[in-house]
Enzyme design. Sequence first.
Site, mmCIF file in Angstrom:
data_model
loop_
_atom_site.group_PDB
_atom_site.id
_atom_site.type_symbol
_atom_site.label_atom_id
_atom_site.label_comp_id
_atom_site.label_asym_id
_atom_site.label_seq_id
_atom_site.Cartn_x
_atom_site.Cartn_y
_atom_site.Cartn_z
ATOM 1 N N ASN A 10 40.315 22.602 38.460
ATOM 2 C CA ASN A 10 41.485 23.446 38.194
ATOM 3 C C ASN A 10 41.294 24.801 38.849
ATOM 4 O OD1 ASN A 10 43.352 21.867 36.763
ATOM 5 N ND2 ASN A 10 42.098 21.998 34.913
ATOM 6 N N LYS A 14 40.080 26.855 45.143
ATOM 7 C CA LYS A 14 39.683 25.612 45.819
ATOM 8 C C LYS A 14 40.914 24.768 46.157
ATOM 9 C CE LYS A 14 35.154 24.926 43.689
ATOM 10 N NZ LYS A 14 34.357 23.953 42.930
ATOM 11 N N ASP A 70 30.855 20.064 44.275
ATOM 12 C CA ASP A 70 29.972 20.999 43.616
ATOM 13 C C ASP A 70 29.296 21.804 44.714
ATOM 14 O OD1 ASP A 70 29.246 21.923 41.028
ATOM 15 O OD2 ASP A 70 27.210 21.216 41.400
ATOM 16 N N PHE A 150 36.432 34.301 46.482
ATOM 17 C CA PHE A 150 35.948 34.294 45.103
ATOM 18 C C PHE A 150 34.436 34.161 45.081
ATOM 19 C CE2 PHE A 150 34.861 29.763 44.353
ATOM 20 C CZ PHE A 150 35.365 29.212 45.523
HETATM 21 P P1 IMP Z 1 31.352 24.974 41.887
HETATM 22 O O1 IMP Z 1 30.454 24.316 40.910
HETATM 23 O O2 IMP Z 1 31.630 24.159 43.093
HETATM 24 O O3 IMP Z 1 32.588 25.531 41.253
HETATM 25 O O4 IMP Z 1 30.576 26.219 42.483
HETATM 26 C C1 IMP Z 1 29.624 26.905 41.723
HETATM 27 C C2 IMP Z 1 29.674 28.390 41.971
HETATM 28 O O5 IMP Z 1 29.351 28.627 43.348
HETATM 29 C C3 IMP Z 1 31.040 29.036 41.775
HETATM 30 O O6 IMP Z 1 31.235 29.424 40.456
HETATM 31 C C4 IMP Z 1 30.944 30.232 42.675
HETATM 32 O O7 IMP Z 1 30.246 31.254 42.027
HETATM 33 C C5 IMP Z 1 30.088 29.714 43.809
HETATM 34 N N1 IMP Z 1 30.950 29.274 44.935
HETATM 35 C C6 IMP Z 1 31.435 28.030 45.191
HETATM 36 N N2 IMP Z 1 32.179 28.033 46.291
HETATM 37 C C7 IMP Z 1 32.184 29.310 46.746
HETATM 38 C C8 IMP Z 1 32.794 29.948 47.861
HETATM 39 O O8 IMP Z 1 33.514 29.360 48.686
HETATM 40 N N3 IMP Z 1 32.549 31.260 47.981
HETATM 41 C C9 IMP Z 1 31.779 31.975 47.112
HETATM 42 N N4 IMP Z 1 31.206 31.434 46.058
HETATM 43 C C10 IMP Z 1 31.391 30.105 45.874
#
Ligand code: IMP
Length: 193
Positions: A10, A14, A70, A150
């Site tokens: 959500n 992304k 992830d 972000f």
């Molecule tokens: P997720 O589990 O894929 O949501 O990513 C884990 C964490 O990595 C997120 O809460 C962000 O802090 C960081 N993250 C993921 N993708 C990005 C990005 O494109 N830019 C910056 N931080 C990211």
Amino acid sequence: MKNKLVFATNNKHKLMEIRKIIPPGIEILSLEDIACFEDIPETAETLEGNAGLKSGFTYLYYQKDCFADDTGLEVDALGGKPGVHSARYAGEDGNAEKNIEKLLRELGDVTNRKARFRTVISLIMGGNEEFFEGIVEGQIIHEKRGSEGFGYDPVFLPDGYDQTFAEMPLDLKNSISHRGRAIRKLIDHLSGL
Ligand code: IMP
């Protein structure tokens, strides 16, 4: 009719990123779109494991072809941390600002600031799971720069560029980012089906 694929997230950033690059024949639905309001646990110790938990949950309970991603930020001088714990690096009630503060504090004045974002996508179609990986190499700078994007974007300077991810237009970030690369591999795969 468009093919529908659920992206088990959500996260609005992304969803916006992927909807900009997905071919017009594929419609991306979010978890909200399929009325899934569960907080899917991300308890695995690897990116592959967590991506698979999210897509597996969605496939099991909603019977829809889906994928989940992830991402981890792997910083060499911190032995690969925060890695799979990137989202909650500063604790359960942390946020992006606190995560960045902790990262900069732990790095201090260390000169080796090499880091990479790594994304793993788990796709489940017809019950079969496949993985796609995307990596972008870069450096952690000393202070935040930019207000786009972000997470850790304001302190990540991708190799070969003088703008952080938070200073770049989304199109440029998408063209070189970890998630952009993993998603293009996913799209190539879907196009070949
Ligand atoms: P997720 O589990 O894929 O949501 O990513 C884990 C964490 O990595 C997120 O809460 C962000 O802090 C960081 N993250 C993921 N993708 C990005 C990005 O494109 N830019 C910056 N931080 C990211």
